[in-house]
Design a protein around this motif. Structure first.
Motif, mmCIF file in Angstrom:
data_model
loop_
_atom_site.group_PDB
_atom_site.id
_atom_site.type_symbol
_atom_site.label_atom_id
_atom_site.label_comp_id
_atom_site.label_asym_id
_atom_site.label_seq_id
_atom_site.Cartn_x
_atom_site.Cartn_y
_atom_site.Cartn_z
ATOM 1 N N SER A 12 40.151 52.681 37.974
ATOM 2 C CA SER A 12 39.959 53.189 36.609
ATOM 3 C C SER A 12 40.613 52.211 35.634
ATOM 4 O O SER A 12 41.496 51.430 36.022
ATOM 5 N N PRO A 13 40.238 52.264 34.362
ATOM 6 C CA PRO A 13 40.884 51.391 33.373
ATOM 7 C C PRO A 13 42.403 51.577 33.322
ATOM 8 O O PRO A 13 43.142 50.612 33.153
ATOM 9 N N GLN A 14 42.882 52.800 33.516
ATOM 10 C CA GLN A 14 44.321 53.058 33.496
ATOM 11 C C GLN A 14 45.004 52.402 34.694
ATOM 12 O O GLN A 14 46.097 51.832 34.557
ATOM 13 N N GLN A 15 44.366 52.469 35.861
ATOM 14 C CA GLN A 15 44.935 51.847 37.051
ATOM 15 C C GLN A 15 44.933 50.327 36.916
ATOM 16 O O GLN A 15 45.894 49.657 37.307
ATOM 17 N N LYS A 16 43.866 49.777 36.345
ATOM 18 C CA LYS A 16 43.812 48.326 36.125
ATOM 19 C C LYS A 16 44.927 47.889 35.189
ATOM 20 O O LYS A 16 45.576 46.871 35.417
ATOM 21 N N LYS B 69 47.788 49.403 34.704
ATOM 22 C CA LYS B 69 49.078 49.524 35.390
ATOM 23 C C LYS B 69 49.301 48.343 36.326
ATOM 24 O O LYS B 69 50.391 47.765 36.369
ATOM 25 N N LEU B 70 48.268 47.963 37.075
ATOM 26 C CA LEU B 70 48.374 46.805 37.959
ATOM 27 C C LEU B 70 48.614 45.538 37.146
ATOM 28 O O LEU B 70 49.465 44.718 37.490
ATOM 29 N N TYR B 71 47.901 45.393 36.049
ATOM 30 C CA TYR B 71 48.085 44.244 35.153
ATOM 31 C C TYR B 71 49.541 44.163 34.683
ATOM 32 O O TYR B 71 50.156 43.098 34.737
ATOM 33 N N ASP B 72 50.092 45.277 34.242
ATOM 34 C CA ASP B 72 51.474 45.288 33.750
ATOM 35 C C ASP B 72 52.457 44.867 34.840
ATOM 36 O O ASP B 72 53.392 44.101 34.584
#
Length: 141
Positions: free
Chosen positions: A81-85, A87-90
């Motif tokens: 999901s965009p939120q998971q992406k 979080k991984l990006y951060d």
């Protein structure tokens, strides 16, 4: 900002493809439940030897149930999901904070040419997948 997230996601896909990493999310729980459940039933029916027999049969059943359910990690990453992406990006940007890049090709080249950085990012990626997605990870032989 969105381009940078996409660059990091593509880098993650490249890292996981390079290491031939696969992941499964739902199948792991089913396989573990089969192994544990049959060990329990074996223990109730046959005592200590039943636990061993039930665990062995359950382990084989769990292996059979989950075979073929591992997806390439790049596929799993692209389905986030965009939120998971984000979080991984951060999490990965904490490692990449000093790296400056203009496109995904340059980012990939910079990372892949630096073995310690590659290892750090791969470890962080696998940590995210196992912790956040509760996925089981394996390397293709």
């Amino acid at each position: 900002m969105c381009d940078r997230v996409n660059d990091v996601m593509k880098l993650c896909c490249e890292l996981s493809a390079h290491h031939q990493i696969r992941a499964t999310i739902k199948g792991s729980c089913k396989g573990a439940a089969a192994a544990g459940g049959l060990a329990l039933v074996g223990g109730i029916v046959g005592g200590p030897l039943g636990i061993a027999a039930g665990g062995a049969v359950g382990g084989l059943l769990g292996c059979w149930m989950t075979s073929g359910q591992f997806k390439p990690l790049p596929q799993v990453l692209m389905e986030l999901s965009p939120q998971q992406k984000k979080k991984l990006y951060d999490e990965l940007m904490a490692i990449l904070e000093d790296i400056r890049w203009t496109d995904v090709i340059q980012l990939t080249t910079l990372v892949m040419s630096n073995a310690p950085l590659t290892q750090q990012l791969t470890a962080a990626l696998l940590g995210f997948v196992t912790k956040e997605l509760q996925a089981e990870v394996k390397y293709v032989d």
